[in-house]
Design a protein around this motif. Structure first.
Motif, PDB file in Angstrom:
ATOM      1  N   SER A  11       0.945  -1.202   0.231  1.00  0.00           N
ATOM      2  CA  SER A  11      -0.219  -0.017  -0.122  1.00  0.00           C
ATOM      3  C   SER A  11       0.869   1.349  -0.254  1.00  0.00           C
ATOM      4  CB  SER A  11      -1.064   0.229   1.404  1.00  0.00           C
ATOM      5  OG  SER A  11      -1.602   1.207   1.176  1.00  0.00           O
ATOM      6  N   ARG A  12       1.787   1.182   0.669  1.00  0.00           N
ATOM      7  CA  ARG A  12       2.584   2.409   0.948  1.00  0.00           C
ATOM      8  C   ARG A  12       3.523   2.574  -0.666  1.00  0.00           C
ATOM      9  NH1 ARG A  12       3.673   0.671   6.305  1.00  0.00           N
ATOM     10  NH2 ARG A  12       5.526  -0.359   5.638  1.00  0.00           N
ATOM     11  N   ARG A  13       4.027   1.597  -0.977  1.00  0.00           N
ATOM     12  CA  ARG A  13       4.564   1.628  -2.332  1.00  0.00           C
ATOM     13  C   ARG A  13       3.743   2.285  -3.457  1.00  0.00           C
ATOM     14  NH1 ARG A  13       7.257  -3.443  -1.030  1.00  0.00           N
ATOM     15  NH2 ARG A  13       5.702  -4.552  -2.241  1.00  0.00           N
ATOM     16  N   GLU A  14       2.467   1.759  -3.446  1.00  0.00           N
ATOM     17  CA  GLU A  14       1.394   2.322  -4.506  1.00  0.00           C
ATOM     18  C   GLU A  14       1.134   3.829  -4.248  1.00  0.00           C
ATOM     19  OE1 GLU A  14      -1.845  -0.233  -3.677  1.00  0.00           O
ATOM     20  OE2 GLU A  14      -0.995  -1.941  -5.233  1.00  0.00           O
ATOM     21  N   GLU A  15       1.176   4.189  -2.987  1.00  0.00           N
ATOM     22  CA  GLU A  15       1.154   5.492  -2.823  1.00  0.00           C
ATOM     23  C   GLU A  15       2.243   6.592  -3.086  1.00  0.00           C
ATOM     24  OE1 GLU A  15      -0.136   5.963   1.108  1.00  0.00           O
ATOM     25  OE2 GLU A  15      -2.187   5.019   1.141  1.00  0.00           O
ATOM     26  N   ALA A  16       3.684   6.103  -3.269  1.00  0.00           N
ATOM     27  CA  ALA A  16       4.504   6.837  -3.289  1.00  0.00           C
ATOM     28  C   ALA A  16       4.611   7.702  -4.617  1.00  0.00           C
ATOM     29  CB  ALA A  16       5.833   6.003  -3.487  1.00  0.00           C
ATOM     30  N   PRO A  17       3.817   7.403  -5.713  1.00  0.00           N
ATOM     31  CA  PRO A  17       3.790   8.326  -7.199  1.00  0.00           C
ATOM     32  C   PRO A  17       3.126   9.404  -6.743  1.00  0.00           C
ATOM     33  CG  PRO A  17       3.712   5.817  -7.787  1.00  0.00           C
ATOM     34  CD  PRO A  17       3.720   5.816  -6.065  1.00  0.00           C
ATOM     35  N   LEU A  18       1.914   9.165  -5.988  1.00  0.00           N
ATOM     36  CA  LEU A  18       1.142  10.203  -5.745  1.00  0.00           C
ATOM     37  C   LEU A  18       1.602  11.145  -4.823  1.00  0.00           C
ATOM     38  CD1 LEU A  18      -1.773  11.459  -5.964  1.00  0.00           C
ATOM     39  CD2 LEU A  18      -2.521   9.928  -3.881  1.00  0.00           C
ATOM     40  N   ASN A  19       2.331  10.706  -3.722  1.00  0.00           N
ATOM     41  CA  ASN A  19       3.030  11.552  -2.846  1.00  0.00           C
ATOM     42  C   ASN A  19       4.116  12.479  -3.601  1.00  0.00           C
ATOM     43  OD1 ASN A  19       1.469  10.553  -0.765  1.00  0.00           O
ATOM     44  ND2 ASN A  19       2.907   9.245  -0.094  1.00  0.00           N
ATOM     45  N   THR A  20       4.699  11.791  -4.489  1.00  0.00           N
ATOM     46  CA  THR A  20       5.725  12.491  -5.242  1.00  0.00           C
ATOM     47  C   THR A  20       5.033  13.734  -5.960  1.00  0.00           C
ATOM     48  OG1 THR A  20       7.190  10.712  -5.462  1.00  0.00           O
ATOM     49  CG2 THR A  20       7.652  12.308  -6.803  1.00  0.00           C
ATOM     50  N   LEU A  21       4.040  13.196  -6.610  1.00  0.00           N
ATOM     51  CA  LEU A  21       3.196  14.150  -7.395  1.00  0.00           C
ATOM     52  C   LEU A  21       2.655  15.360  -6.586  1.00  0.00           C
ATOM     53  CD1 LEU A  21       1.781  14.896 -10.127  1.00  0.00           C
ATOM     54  CD2 LEU A  21      -0.252  13.764  -9.443  1.00  0.00           C
ATOM     55  N   MET A  22       2.269  15.004  -5.292  1.00  0.00           N
ATOM     56  CA  MET A  22       1.817  16.263  -4.480  1.00  0.00           C
ATOM     57  C   MET A  22       2.927  17.080  -4.042  1.00  0.00           C
ATOM     58  SD  MET A  22      -0.967  14.108  -2.210  1.00  0.00           S
ATOM     59  CE  MET A  22      -1.479  15.376  -1.261  1.00  0.00           C
ATOM     60  N   MET A  23       3.980  16.800  -3.953  1.00  0.00           N
ATOM     61  CA  MET A  23       5.443  17.685  -3.764  1.00  0.00           C
ATOM     62  C   MET A  23       5.565  18.612  -4.818  1.00  0.00           C
ATOM     63  SD  MET A  23       7.937  14.698  -2.181  1.00  0.00           S
ATOM     64  CE  MET A  23       9.068  15.949  -2.011  1.00  0.00           C
ATOM     65  N   ILE A  24       5.116  18.498  -5.974  1.00  0.00           N
ATOM     66  CA  ILE A  24       5.387  19.759  -6.812  1.00  0.00           C
ATOM     67  C   ILE A  24       4.415  20.804  -6.528  1.00  0.00           C
ATOM     68  CG2 ILE A  24       4.994  20.208  -9.333  1.00  0.00           C
ATOM     69  CD1 ILE A  24       5.161  17.458 -10.290  1.00  0.00           C
ATOM     70  N   LYS A  25       5.453  21.962  -6.518  1.00  0.00           N
ATOM     71  CA  LYS A  25       4.925  23.203  -6.078  1.00  0.00           C
ATOM     72  C   LYS A  25       5.215  24.288  -6.835  1.00  0.00           C
ATOM     73  CE  LYS A  25       4.606  22.076  -0.931  1.00  0.00           C
ATOM     74  NZ  LYS A  25       4.913  22.426   0.239  1.00  0.00           N
ATOM     75  N   LEU A  26       4.472  25.206  -6.994  1.00  0.00           N
ATOM     76  CA  LEU A  26       4.502  26.571  -7.650  1.00  0.00           C
ATOM     77  C   LEU A  26       4.388  27.744  -6.766  1.00  0.00           C
ATOM     78  CD1 LEU A  26       5.301  27.980 -10.403  1.00  0.00           C
ATOM     79  CD2 LEU A  26       3.037  27.994 -11.013  1.00  0.00           C
ATOM     80  N   ILE A  27       5.312  28.544  -6.359  1.00  0.00           N
ATOM     81  CA  ILE A  27       5.200  29.344  -5.243  1.00  0.00           C
ATOM     82  C   ILE A  27       5.719  30.744  -5.886  1.00  0.00           C
ATOM     83  CG2 ILE A  27       6.308  29.829  -2.897  1.00  0.00           C
ATOM     84  CD1 ILE A  27       7.505  26.933  -3.156  1.00  0.00           C
TER      85      ILE A  27
END
Length: 430
Positions: free
Chosen positions: A4-20
């Protein structure tokens, strides 16, 4: 659980993309720091800016960047590789905004109640094709205000005078300035409100095509502008003994006439204006100045279809110039050398030469190579040409994007320094 944690990793990586964007809420002449983080290293990305004016006209810009080893883009350091500009330009997305529909000008009308809301979008590829709908990886909204906290607006209808007075917060008295624009007519407030946000009391003055004023400019009645100057000086929050004028285009021609004939005017900024009386007569008391007529056969048509009037007044002789030697105050001429509406540098140079011949050192000229006609506050988009209802066709203003942007940034600082130097009483601070 591990799966479950491995499957969530790409999503977490995507959520780290930020425009500030910092600050995300500020005056339009304040720079914004833009950064993108959380991306793969050495990736080409696109950052787009989109804004709508009050008539829902869309303006957009975009630039392509390559992320560094940390997967970041910092517009203060990272050069744009293409798009609407190249190189390191932290505010490039703002000053390169252009209309989706040709010949529209981005200009704020309601300065008090709403900002321009610019939407920044980050794409993890080169996003050229508008027809392909690619979802952005991150977005940020930036609010750009033309009025600062505590600035007050007073609608003015005193005698014949029509306009809007912007007062900074505080008791005052404040140095007073009249703000004039050109053949656009009506009441233009964005520069007055912005100057008031920096401590000046500014009267945005209409002189035709507004309320009960004449619909068309048939003549320049200088007594109207003298009435406005007297009104401003009589206001309890306006500093004595004189006022300034900031003026553009036809307004700059009027502003120069005010400097020549009105004792109330002690500091004048003329931005790309004629130094003669053009198109319509100038009247002041018993004086009537007949306008020079433009050599319309010298008018040119730009490839875009916009008309260029630059060469229609080059034949003028020195005898046509307004009597600048009579000015009791200081004059700052700001000119764009790529002005396609008027050879404004030639006009300003003739006025400077006349001042020298009369032993006067009251004039100064700032000439900007590559800048066009509409030199406005910093980070304003270049308006190369816009629709002119009177002509029934677009009018060309000229300007090279990068040179024009640099001119706007530098001249805005110089304008404020000029007014602070020549309007402030000794010992005052602003």
């Amino acid at each position: 659980m591990e799966m479950s944690r491995r499957e969530e990793a790409p999503l977490n990586t995507l959520m780290m993309i930020k425009l500030i964007a910092t600050p995300s809420n500020a005056l339009v002449d304040e720079p914004v720091s833009i950064r993108a983080t959380g991306l793969p290293p050495s990736q080409i990305v696109t950052i787009k800016a989109t804004v709508k004016d009050e008539n829902d006209n869309v303006f957009q810009s975009q630039a392509f960047y390559k992320t560094n080893e940390a997967g970041e883009v910092d517009l203060e350091k990272t050069p744009a590789l293409g798009g609407d500009y190249v190189g390191v330009h932290p505010m490039g997305l703002f000053f390169s905004l252009k209309p989706k529909k040709a010949f529209h000008r981005l200009m704020k009308k309601d300065v008090m109640n709403s900002p321009f809301c610019i939407c920044l979008d980050l794409y993890d590829s080169v996003n050229w094709l508008e027809t392909v709908r690619i979802p952005s990886k991150a977005s940020q909204r930036v609010q750009r205000w033309f009025v600062g906290p505590g600035v007050k607006r007073e609608q003015i209808q005193e005698g014949r005078v029509r306009g809007a007075l912007f007062l900074p917060p505080g008791k005052g008295p404040f140095p007073g300035i009249i703000d004039l624009f050109g053949v656009i007519g009506g009441l233009v407030e964005f520069r007055a409100s912005l100057l008031a946000s920096h401590g000046f009391a500014v009267l945005a003055l209409a002189y035709f095509a507004y309320k009960d004023l004449p619909e068309k400019l048939q003549e320049v009645d200088l007594e109207y502008f003298e009435e406005a100057a007297n009104f401003l000086l009589s206001h309890p929050k306006i500093q004595q003994p004189g006022i300034g004028v900031i003026s553009t285009s036809k307004g700059a021609e009027i502003g120069l006439a005010m400097a020549c004939y009105l004792k109330q005017v002690i500091a004048t900024v003329c931005i790309n204006g004629a130094t003669t009386t053009t198109a319509v007569p100038l009247r002041y008391q018993d004086l009537v100045v007949t306008p020079i007529q433009q050599a319309l056969e010298r008018m040119e048509v730009h490839v875009s279809g916009a008309v260029c009037f630059r060469h229609t007044t080059q034949y003028l002789q020195n005898k046509n110039i307004l009597p600048v030697e009579k000015a009791q105050g200081k004059i700052l001429f700001i000119v764009g050398e790529n002005d396609e509406l008027l050879d404004s540098k030639l006009h300003a140079q003739r006025a400077m030469d006349r001042l020298r011949r009369h032993g006067r050192s009251s004039g100064r000229m700032l000439a900007y190579p590559g800048a066009g006609h509409l030199i406005e506050p910093p980070y304003s988009p270049l308006c190369f040409a816009s629709w002119q209802p009177v002509l029934g066709r677009p009018m060309c203003f000229g300007g090279d994007l990068m040179a024009h942007a640099a001119a706007q940034e530098h001249s805005w600082r110089e304008i404020q320094k000029f007014f602070r130097k020549h309007l402030l009483q000794s010992g005052s601070k602003l």
